[in-house]
Motif scaffolding. Structure first.
Motif, short mmCIF file in Angstrom:
data_model
loop_
_atom_site.label_atom_id
_atom_site.label_comp_id
_atom_site.label_asym_id
_atom_site.label_seq_id
_atom_site.Cartn_x
_atom_site.Cartn_y
_atom_site.Cartn_z
N SER A 45 4.35 43.53 3.79
CA SER A 45 3.06 44.07 3.36
C SER A 45 2.38 43.05 2.46
O SER A 45 3.01 42.15 1.93
N ARG A 46 1.10 43.19 2.30
CA ARG A 46 0.32 42.19 1.59
C ARG A 46 -0.05 42.64 0.19
O ARG A 46 -0.52 43.76 0.00
N LEU A 47 0.18 41.81 -0.80
CA LEU A 47 -0.16 42.16 -2.18
C LEU A 47 -1.57 41.69 -2.51
O LEU A 47 -2.36 42.43 -3.07
N TRP A 48 -1.86 40.44 -2.21
CA TRP A 48 -3.20 39.92 -2.43
C TRP A 48 -3.58 39.09 -1.24
O TRP A 48 -2.73 38.51 -0.59
N THR A 49 -4.88 38.95 -1.04
CA THR A 49 -5.34 38.12 0.05
C THR A 49 -6.09 36.92 -0.51
O THR A 49 -6.81 37.04 -1.50
N GLU A 50 -5.85 35.80 0.11
CA GLU A 50 -6.51 34.56 -0.30
C GLU A 50 -8.01 34.74 -0.40
O GLU A 50 -8.64 35.33 0.48
N SER A 103 2.49 37.95 -0.02
CA SER A 103 3.00 39.14 0.65
C SER A 103 4.50 39.28 0.45
O SER A 103 5.18 38.32 0.09
N ALA A 104 4.95 40.48 0.66
CA ALA A 104 6.38 40.78 0.49
C ALA A 104 7.16 40.26 1.68
O ALA A 104 6.72 40.39 2.82
N LEU A 105 8.30 39.64 1.43
CA LEU A 105 9.17 39.21 2.52
C LEU A 105 10.21 40.28 2.82
O LEU A 105 10.64 40.46 3.96
N THR A 106 10.64 40.96 1.76
CA THR A 106 11.57 42.07 1.90
C THR A 106 10.94 43.26 1.19
O THR A 106 9.85 43.15 0.67
N ALA A 107 11.63 44.37 1.17
CA ALA A 107 11.18 45.47 0.31
C ALA A 107 11.09 44.91 -1.11
O ALA A 107 11.97 44.17 -1.54
N LEU A 108 10.02 45.24 -1.80
CA LEU A 108 9.73 44.56 -3.05
C LEU A 108 9.41 45.57 -4.15
O LEU A 108 8.69 46.54 -3.93
N ARG A 109 9.95 45.30 -5.33
CA ARG A 109 9.58 46.10 -6.50
C ARG A 109 9.03 45.18 -7.57
O ARG A 109 9.66 44.17 -7.91
#
Lengths: 243, 243
Positions: A45-50, A103-109
């Motif tokens: 999933s994506r956290l921020w976009t360029e 973006s997350a590579l794995t499940a991310l906290r």
DNA sequence: CGATGGATTGAAAGGGCTCAAAAAGGGTGG
DNA sequence: CCACCCTTTTTGAGCCCTTTCAATCCATCG
């Protein structure tokens, strides 16, 4: 498989203590961040976009993320891997706009950590932490240069060897790897996006590394049999003089 | 060949004015730096070596430099090109140790600029300049990510096209390039060290670009016939939203 | 027990590299 | 202004690393 899982506060202490000795105020600082509620993101999933306006910095509690740039139709190049204890979007990454997609590579906290932004601005107020942030930025920069060297002047074999050395070094620095063993929760496709190779060739190169007895892989972990050999093969250099 | 050569102060104004509008105090600031005596370095000489304790920041007056990492026996990978008006060894580059080796690509003239270090430390004292330095760092970081994308996921043709777009964009921003023309005082070997290719293949790729009518080369300059075409070919993106 | 995503394998094509040598510039001293 | 030297650019040919395209195998999961 993984022995004792270090707490998030322990990770923070290892990570930041490396740059300047810890004192009492620091524990409180870390505790405040660690006490905050987590945000969860699924893998890929994506956290921020360029190009977007960035938000406040946050710290990875668990899981791996990356910053990357994307071309058309699913072609991407990952420029750096972000590990637990790493700060996302601090300093450079966010001013004025995000320089890369995160973006997350794995499940991310993650937890948000606005105080990092203010410490960064008012360096005088908390000099110890200010020094740490500068050193952290410098180290992050070091790994970017490493990535460039890897992509520009290494064979597939060297790229992967070097990447594994980097991951081992960085994880070990925060208590997340042993002498001869580190987690690798990535698919071969994700590794391919880091080292700029095709999945197929990553697969074959990993096989070669295993066949030659340099590494073994089991359940998302890599065991390294000959670290110094791997470092030679990957022309690895660490950001500090000693190791 | 080159029309009007912009003065160093003009370059500084263009470079820093891009991040925050210029005011009177700024002119004095630039004037103070510009009035300082120059240090000269011959092409391919080394300014700093990776791992060394870094000295104070300085600004390029004329000539090109680069930061790079070196392997055994003359193999190197350049990670970024430094142009007139760029700051060497500011912020990240120097704390605590130089993250990469900096060397001159051409004959180089620089001035030292300690005030940049202090502005960086006491961001509050000169907020406008502080903002500029942060933005400058962010831009520098943007180009590092660009370089990674170039090396990881582009063909030889795309790498060179993209590099030319970057150089054109950056030089134009400080009055050192026209719409369709920019200086390129590098040997093909130096270009090869930037784009991670062999000299021979750089040569052939340049020929292809010329044969296809995209560019022409004359006396250390590149004429671009179809900038938007070149940008498409190189999947170029600029650090600002507009252009 | 299918379904699904990831790892693995095979074969062929290609892009870029290496090695080696020739051509073209560019300075420099006579 | 020419001869000479050294650097840079150019060219040719063969090889090898990596890619692409397809299929197959494998493990996990509902």
């Amino acid at each position: 498989m993984q022995e004792t899982i270090p707490s998030f506060e322990a990770i923070l202490s290892d990570r930041f203590g490396a740059y300047a000795p810890l004192e009492d105020g620091d524990k409180a600082f870390f505790g405040k961040i660690a006490g905050r509620p987590r945000d969860n993101y699924p893998a890929e999933s994506r956290l921020w976009t360029e190009g977007e306006l960035a938000r406040h910095p946050c710290v990875i509690v668990s899981g791996w993320a990356c910053s990357a740039r994307e071309l058309a139709q699913g072609v991407r190049q990952i420029s750096e891997i972000l590990l637990p204890g790493d700060v996302i979007g601090f300093g450079i990454e966010q001013r004025p706009r995000a320089v890369a997609t995160v973006s997350a590579l794995t499940a991310l906290r993650i937890v948000s950590a606005q105080e990092i932004a203010s410490v960064w601005r008012d360096r005088q107020l908390t000099p110890r932490m200010g020094v740490r942030l500068e050193a952290m930025l410098a180290e992050q920069n070091f790994w970017l240069h490493t990535q460039i060297m890897r992509l520009g002047r290494s064979s597939a074999y060297g790229r992967i060897a070097n990447l594994f050395c980097e991951l081992h070094w960085r994880l070990a620095g925060r208590g997340l790897a042993t002498e001869s063993d580190f987690p690798l929760p990535l698919t071969q496709e994700q590794v391919a996006d880091v080292v700029g190779l095709s999945v197929v060739h990553v697969n074959r190169t990993l096989q070669q590394l295993r066949r030659e007895g340099r590494i073994a892989q089991e359940k998302g972990r890599v065991r390294v049999f000959d670290l110094s050999g791997l470092r030679t093969a990957g022309a690895f250099t660490s950001p500090v003089a000693s190791d």
